[in-house]
Design a protein around this motif. Structure first.
Motif, PDB file in Angstrom:
ATOM      1  N   LEU A 396     105.966 100.527  -9.337  1.00 37.51           N
ATOM      2  CA  LEU A 396     104.697 101.223  -9.204  1.00 37.51           C
ATOM      3  C   LEU A 396     104.089 100.906  -7.845  1.00 37.51           C
ATOM      4  O   LEU A 396     104.197  99.777  -7.358  1.00 37.51           O
ATOM      5  CB  LEU A 396     103.733 100.796 -10.315  1.00 37.51           C
ATOM      6  N   HIS A 397     103.431 101.909  -7.280  1.00 38.14           N
ATOM      7  CA  HIS A 397     102.853 101.759  -5.941  1.00 38.14           C
ATOM      8  C   HIS A 397     101.342 101.945  -5.993  1.00 38.14           C
ATOM      9  O   HIS A 397     100.856 102.907  -6.609  1.00 38.14           O
ATOM     10  CB  HIS A 397     103.459 102.788  -4.976  1.00 38.14           C
ATOM     11  N   PRO A 398     100.592 101.060  -5.365  1.00 37.46           N
ATOM     12  CA  PRO A 398      99.147 101.272  -5.245  1.00 37.46           C
ATOM     13  C   PRO A 398      98.860 102.257  -4.117  1.00 37.46           C
ATOM     14  O   PRO A 398      99.607 102.338  -3.131  1.00 37.46           O
ATOM     15  CB  PRO A 398      98.626  99.876  -4.907  1.00 37.46           C
ATOM     16  N   THR A 408      94.558 104.053  -6.854  1.00 34.25           N
ATOM     17  CA  THR A 408      95.370 104.581  -7.945  1.00 34.25           C
ATOM     18  C   THR A 408      96.685 103.822  -8.012  1.00 34.25           C
ATOM     19  O   THR A 408      97.092 103.140  -7.068  1.00 34.25           O
ATOM     20  CB  THR A 408      95.642 106.076  -7.743  1.00 34.25           C
ATOM     21  N   LEU A 409      97.365 103.977  -9.147  1.00 38.41           N
ATOM     22  CA  LEU A 409      98.625 103.283  -9.383  1.00 38.41           C
ATOM     23  C   LEU A 409      99.603 104.285  -9.967  1.00 38.41           C
ATOM     24  O   LEU A 409      99.345 104.874 -11.022  1.00 38.41           O
ATOM     25  CB  LEU A 409      98.408 102.122 -10.364  1.00 38.41           C
ATOM     26  N   PHE A 445      93.702  98.911  -8.677  1.00 31.37           N
ATOM     27  CA  PHE A 445      94.457 100.165  -8.671  1.00 31.37           C
ATOM     28  C   PHE A 445      94.715 100.563 -10.116  1.00 31.37           C
ATOM     29  O   PHE A 445      95.210  99.760 -10.913  1.00 31.37           O
ATOM     30  CB  PHE A 445      95.762  99.994  -7.908  1.00 31.37           C
ATOM     31  N   THR A 447      95.919 103.568 -13.223  1.00 33.64           N
ATOM     32  CA  THR A 447      96.506 104.827 -13.639  1.00 33.64           C
ATOM     33  C   THR A 447      95.394 105.711 -14.203  1.00 33.64           C
ATOM     34  O   THR A 447      94.287 105.249 -14.485  1.00 33.64           O
ATOM     35  CB  THR A 447      97.566 104.621 -14.734  1.00 33.64           C
ATOM     36  N   VAL A 462     105.149  91.330  -8.545  1.00 32.51           N
ATOM     37  CA  VAL A 462     104.304  92.083  -7.610  1.00 32.51           C
ATOM     38  C   VAL A 462     104.610  91.611  -6.199  1.00 32.51           C
ATOM     39  O   VAL A 462     104.487  90.422  -5.894  1.00 32.51           O
ATOM     40  CB  VAL A 462     102.807  91.893  -7.938  1.00 32.51           C
ATOM     41  N   ALA A 577      95.907  98.788 -15.155  1.00 27.23           N
ATOM     42  CA  ALA A 577      95.377  98.453 -13.835  1.00 27.23           C
ATOM     43  C   ALA A 577      96.153  97.296 -13.237  1.00 27.23           C
ATOM     44  O   ALA A 577      96.587  96.377 -13.945  1.00 27.23           O
ATOM     45  CB  ALA A 577      93.897  98.084 -13.927  1.00 27.23           C
ATOM     46  N   LEU A 578      96.320  97.343 -11.935  1.00 29.87           N
ATOM     47  CA  LEU A 578      96.834  96.227 -11.140  1.00 29.87           C
ATOM     48  C   LEU A 578      95.700  95.738 -10.260  1.00 29.87           C
ATOM     49  O   LEU A 578      95.080  96.529  -9.534  1.00 29.87           O
ATOM     50  CB  LEU A 578      98.015  96.666 -10.275  1.00 29.87           C
ATOM     51  N   LEU A 601      99.399  98.778   1.919  1.00 32.23           N
ATOM     52  CA  LEU A 601      99.765  99.389   0.647  1.00 32.23           C
ATOM     53  C   LEU A 601     101.146 100.023   0.675  1.00 32.23           C
ATOM     54  O   LEU A 601     101.804 100.138  -0.373  1.00 32.23           O
ATOM     55  CB  LEU A 601      98.715 100.420   0.236  1.00 32.23           C
ATOM     56  N   SER A 605     103.875  96.621  -3.933  1.00 30.75           N
ATOM     57  CA  SER A 605     104.337  97.321  -5.130  1.00 30.75           C
ATOM     58  C   SER A 605     104.393  96.360  -6.307  1.00 30.75           C
ATOM     59  O   SER A 605     104.349  95.142  -6.135  1.00 30.75           O
ATOM     60  CB  SER A 605     105.723  97.937  -4.905  1.00 30.75           C
TER      61      SER A 605
END
Length: 651
Positions: A396-398, A408-409, A445, A447, A462, A577-578, A601, A605
């Motif tokens: 997953l990418h911020p 966002t994620l 970040f 979803t 991470v 959330a991250l 960013l 990841s």
């Protein structure tokens, strides 16, 4: 349940041979009469109670003679009179006199002859009448044992291993701490299972990692798998104290008078810099997982902030890699024994596990689901394997969002930066409570709200690329389930349970040793978010754990943080959330400076294990374009942190 590969053909041959012999020699009625459960047919009141002192072969206290460790034994008298031998359940602990065992802090008590009267917990009360011996071992340097406490090192592990060897006829024991007559364990068949919580569980892990003969199974409850990871998180200090302080907390008066040299070794070998030293290598059992012969029934609280869940995650993965037979229970509690949150099911399951592993009864427990997971307070689900076989790590990418500090994620890589300033007065619950708003102390970040449930199962990682404004910086990464729920209140002092006045009984009692214990119930909390997993690191250890180095302000560094293992379902309608931030209040110590960190960013990841992999994430986030297929995994609350000022892995 997976088996160690090199034993498979042997077991198949033996099973076939035994089946053929049974069919040839026994009638169908006799064959069906094979025992499936040990029964309480022996007298606990008439049990033999004795003590021996086992020679460890070490002289840690420097008195010129081998250290001897005390082993108190409770065993049924009837099999001994009948010439039959029994297996052993053993708990090796530093807590039998200093601190107490279990929810009611029980200690050993003795009669005038020095024979044990009260053995803490229910193990002897329940299992001795069922044909087991129970052995409670005082670790070296504690209670009635010689030697020194070395916190998971060779003295700790060897003092327990020596007892397993004695039970198997490979070590010497005596009738007293000094002198005495030799004593043999002729009453046992040499099959031993180790059990215990916290430090005791850690000893079980360490002894199993020696590959000692005769140790058939271990049941580690909230156990440490690598002592470095108890005191540090990738260079970031977790606690003020060190192993020398912990040794002083549990050691006997005798050890305090004679173990200054060992205390100095512990202090010198564990610098607060967070550097990995030879002391930590000796106390890392994960590296020796290939030696484990015993099966493993692992139990851990997914919100244990004393022995963090990284311990069970890395141990479980290493055992899986080497094909060790294993089973797992994961609760919503903190540092709590399953006897105090799922008592009836626990005693029944443990009974069946020991019957299968130590008595060889075919009771089917090895064909049942591998994992039991507490999804909500007192609501449990099972998994055939753990993590589930279709679990895959998804990257997953911020990405920057419309509001500063709130991004966002998702699956698409994005350019941009995010900045935050370390604030040691704030922690993960503060960040999570404010994750949807901008703030200077964290980068968050999120979803979109999920259209389907999304299950996280296993360990996340991470990777962060960051520039620090100062020469030192700590990092925290936290996964959060954003949405209302009712969970066990793991941050309460009792970490998810309430102790009641009523008692229930588990086994037989004597005047000096009751089998009746206070009941408990779940203590719950209504929350708006739940911290799913967390990890921490010192950015100065980005290149190596062996030695940290000052940072060059403004220079970009990349580091991967290991997040703790978990199993959590983010429900439909919630968001995942991250959060990336600095010092996590009460959980890691702050750096010497107050840096501002800027994340790149495009080079940051999260690798998160989702059941169903990328497809599950796409489905839950409503049609996001999938990335390239992910490789298979390697075989590798919103409430405050609990207060535990002494940071003792309590029994």
């Amino acid at each position: 349940m997976p088996k160690r590969t090199r034993f498979t053909l042997w077991r198949t041959f033996v099973t076939a041979a035994v089946a053929a012999l049974t069919a040839a020699l026994l009638t169908p009625a006799a064959a069906q009469a094979a025992p499936r459960e040990s029964r309480p047919v022996y007298s606990y009141a008439d049990a033999i109670r004795e003590s021996v002192w086992v020679d460890t072969g070490l002289d840690e206290d420097g008195d010129g003679r081998h250290d001897r460790v005390a082993a108190d034994i409770v065993r049924p008298s009837e099999p001994a009179r009948q010439g039959r031998k029994v297996p052993v359940i053993m708990d090796a602990s530093p807590y039998y006199s200093c601190c107490g065992r279990g929810n009611e802090s029980q200690v050993k008590t003795y009669d005038a002859q020095g024979h044990v009267v009260q053995m803490p917990l229910f193990y002897d009360n329940y299992f001795v009448p069922r044909g087991y011996a129970f052995v409670g071992v005082d670790l070296a340097g504690t209670d009635r044992s010689d030697g020194c406490v070395d916190v998971g090192g060779r003295s700790d592990i060897r003092s327990a291993k020596a007892v397993v060897d004695w039970l198997g006829g490979r070590a010497k024991a005596y009738s007293s701490r000094t002198g005495g007559t030799p004593v043999k364990a002729g009453w046992t068949d040499g099959s031993t299972g180790m059990i215990g919580k916290s430090w005791d569980a850690t000893i079980a892990n360490g002894v199993a990692a020696t590959g000692v003969k005769g140790l058939k199974t271990i049941v580690p409850i909230s156990g440490i798998s690598s002592w470095y990871d108890y005191y540090f998180a990738q260079g970031a200090p977790l606690y003020d104290g060190g192993p020398d302080e912990l040794a002083g907390y549990v050691e006997s008066d005798d050890a305090q008078a004679h173990c200054a040299a060992v205390q100095k070794e512990l202090a010198d070998g564990s610098p607060r810099s967070g550097d990995w030293t030879p002391l930590w290598t000796e106390r890392n059992y994960v590296k020796d997982a290939a030696k484990v012969r015993a099966s493993v029934f692992l139990v851990h609280g997914m919100q244990d902030l004393n022995v963090r869940t990284k311990h069970f995650g890395q141990w479980w993965d290493a055992l899986a890699k080497h094909g060790v037979e294993r089973k797992i229970w994961l609760s919503q509690t903190g540092h709590v024994d399953p006897f105090d949150y799922r008592r009836g099911a626990w005693v029944d399951t443990l009974h069946r596990w020991f019957d299968h592993e130590l008595l060889g009864y075919d009771n089917g427990i090895d064909r049942e689901p591998m994992a039991d997971i507490e999804r909500h307070p007192d609501h449990w689900v099972t998994s055939t394997s753990w993590p589930p076989r279709d679990t895959r790590s998804v990257t997953l990418h911020p990405a920057p969002g419309a509001a500063a500090g709130v991004g966002t994620l998702g699956l698409r890589q994005a350019a941009g930066t995010a900045s935050f300033t370390d604030d040691p007065a704030r922690g993960e619950t503060d960040w999570a409570a404010a994750v949807t708003t901008s703030g200077p102390e964290k980068a968050g970040f999120l979803t979109a709200p999920l259209s389907h449930d999304l299950r996280v199962s296993g360990s996340s990682r991470v990777t962060v690329t960051a520039r620090s404004s100062t020469a030192s910086a700590h990092l925290s990464a936290v996964l959060v389930d954003l949405g209302p729920d009712t969970i066990r209140d793991y941050a309460d002092a009792a970490e998810g349970i309430t102790t009641l006045a009523d008692r229930t009984c588990w086994g037989e009692s004597t005047a000096g040793d009751s089998a009746c214990f206070k009941d408990t119930r779940a203590r719950t909390a209504d929350v708006d978010f739940t911290v799913v997993s967390r990890g921490w690191a010192d950015l100065g250890h980005h290149a190596s754990l062996d030695r940290g180095a000052p940072l060059t302000p403004g220079k970009a560094y990349t580091m991967t943080l290991d997040l703790a293992a978990t199993d959590h379902v983010v429900p439909k309608g919630h968001r995942l959330a991250l959060i990336v931030a600095g010092t996590d209040k009460d959980l890691i110590d702050p750096p010497s400076t107050r840096p501002t960190l800027t994340l790149d960013l495009s080079r940051t990841s999260a690798r998160v294990p989702f059941t169903g992999g990328t497809d599950a994430f796409v489905r839950a986030t409503s049609g996001t374009t999938p990335a390239e297929p992910e490789p298979a995994p390697r075989h590798g609350h919103g409430v405050r942190a609990p207060e535990n000022p002494r940071h003792v892995p309590a029994g």
